[in-house]
Design a protein around this motif. Structure first.
Motif: not given
Lengths: 112, 408
Positions: B33, B194-197, B254, B260, B300-301, B312
């Protein structure tokens, strides 16, 4: 001599290669690029967080051709790479000052 | 006088190995992740804990957690009777060797420390992490395990139910994660880059390994190869209902059922059922899974609302799932499943909810406060966070002098 650079959809590479071969163009360079134009990027969602990805994956191909082949090459690329949707890419053509075949030392159109 | 039972012993040896395997599973789950420049750093947080916490556990951790303790202190902490695992060989714990019990519990300590690291990903100095993990394992994990699982512990005596570690493992690691996320601050690129897995297939494989290992975690917590272990095994598996609930609510909220999300949902369900596994009916395990799956998705929010960078989602999944699971244990627990347990709200004992709440608040508060103190001190001595330049290059190269992927 002219250098033709074309940005195309990745899955159109084989079509473009065949179209160029068909009119007698014998070499090309291709590499993976990312960019954007009028085609919008896409949205990715990771654990509820949305990310907009602006840069779209494309291929860039380069060919250098003799002056009398330019129109034909541009046309061949255009017809082969076209899907009629936004994001088909662009073709740019520049003057090429010289060309040398490294193995033999041939110069100019002979080297192409 | 109980005698050694070879069936129980065989199952507990296997369970200990299963729980150990969760930690490399977690390493894969977490490191998939992060961005690829931090894949090794994130892996190392978990893998290193397998060495560090094991030695700490042998030296003082086990005896502080499961020693009987002396006088009035025995409600809060063990003693030094088994320092260095002395006096362990040859002894029994119930029907299994004490050595097997000590190793089984040690695996829990390892994964609990490793769970915290989801919050520190991509920006904490490795040295600072090692010091923090050491302090936390000794001064937070061991006392908490004593409170909840040692028969002299005050939460055990009170009657708060926690079958396999909802408070000890999940709430305590989430509270430490919250403290660490606050103390470390946000990653530089959060919200701007962009913080992507970087490797979701690895994350999903890691979630699968966690699921597999969780059978040792929960069914092993019966400490015997018996009907209760079977019941806990069944409940653990059924709480995967959370995967369905997460995927459904995510699709509605969403738009797409992400992979994921499915992996996260499975982990959320396993977290939620952990305190309940040996106390509830199978249908209740499904309900717990469904409720926890939805709650953790919205969990998560929380970090966005309050502005802490729990990279994470340790708080969103282990904090929310652990807390809700502990509460729901107080609703669904029944002595028909486990005579040694207690009845919950649904079986005519509403006060169990209060006992569960006491356990929940105690675990959150104890772990959070001590974690903040440790982190503050470490910050003053050596700094918690890597420099901007190191963070930008990635911790793999800067902290460990390696790269995870070299393609050439």
């Amino acid at each position: 001599m002219k250098k033709i650079e074309a940005i195309i959809r990745p899955h159109k590479l084989d079509d473009v290669k065949e179209a160029l071969s068909a009119i007698g163009i014998q070499g090309m360079t291709a590499y993976e690029v990312r960019g954007f134009g009028r085609q919008k990027g896409h949205t990715e969602i990771y654990r509820g967080a949305e990310y907009t990805v602006d840069f779209v994956p494309k291929l860039k191909i380069e060919v250098v051709v003799d002056d009398d082949q330019v129109d034909g090459a541009e046309h061949a690329i255009m017809m082969a790479a076209r899907s009629d949707k936004i994001g088909d890419g662009k073709i740019f053509t520049y003057d090429a000052l010289s060309a040398v075949r490294i193995r033999t030392g041939e110069r100019g159109p002979e080297a192409l | 006088m109980p005698e050694l039972n070879t069936g129980d012993t065989a199952w507990m040896l296997a369970s200990a190995a299963l729980v150990l395997f969760m930690t490399p599973g977690l390493a894969a789950f977490y490191s998939g992740m992060v961005r690829k420049k931090n894949v090794l750093s994130t892996t190392m947080h978990s893998f290193f804990a397998m060495g560090l916490v094991s030695v700490i556990w042998a030296l003082v951790g086990f005896t502080l957690a499961f020693g009987e303790g002396t006088g009035s202190l025995s409600a809060f902490i063990g003693d030094f009777s088994m320092t260095g695992l002395m006096n362990v060989n040859g002894e029994l714990f119930g029907t299994i060797p004490l050595s097997v019990f000590a190793m089984y519990q040690g695996m829990f300590a390892i994964i609990t420390v490793a769970l915290i690291t989801g919050a520190i990903a991509e920006r904490m100095k490795f040295r600072a992490y090692v010091i923090f993990a050491t302090l936390w394992a000794i001064f937070v994990y061991s006392p908490l395990a004593h409170w909840v699982w040692q028969t002299n512990g005050w939460l055990f005596r009170l009657g708060a139910l926690d079958f396999a570690g909802g408070t000890v493992v999940h709430i305590s690691s989430a509270a430490a994660a919250l403290a660490a996320a606050i103390m470390l601050g946000k990653r530089r690129d959060l919200g701007t880059d962009q913080i992507h897995p970087h490797n979701l297939p690895m994350t999903v494989l890691g979630a699968g390994i966690l699921w597999f290992g969780w059978f040792g975690f929960n069914a092993g917590s019966a400490l015997a190869a018996n009907g209760l272990a079977g019941s806990a095994f069944m409940n653990t598996h059924l709480a995967a209902a959370a995967l369905l609930a997460w995927t459904l609510v995510e699709t509605m909220h969403a738009g797409k059922p992400t992979v994921l999300g499915a992996a996260s949902g499975a982990v959320a369900g396993l977290v939620g059922v952990t305190p309940a596994a040996g106390y509830v009916e199978p249908w209740a395990a499904i309900v717990i899974g469904l409720v926890v799956g939805v709650a953790c998705y919205f969990g998560l929010f929380i970090k966005g609302k309050f502005g802490f960078d729990d990279a994470l989602d340790v708080v969103g999944i282990h904090g929310v799932g652990g807390t809700l699971g502990a509460l729901l244990t107080g609703v669904f627990a029944t002595t028909t499943i486990n005579e040694a347990g207690r009845n919950g709200l649904l079986y005519g004992n509403p006060s169990q909810i209060v006992l569960q709440l006491v356990g929940i608040v105690a675990a959150w508060a104890f772990s959070f406060v001590l974690s903040i103190i440790f982190l503050k001190v470490i910050d003053m001595v050596m700094g918690l966070r890597v420099s901007d330049e190191v963070e930008s290059r990635g911790l793999d190269i800067s902290e460990h002098a390696e790269e995870g992927y070299i393609f050439e």
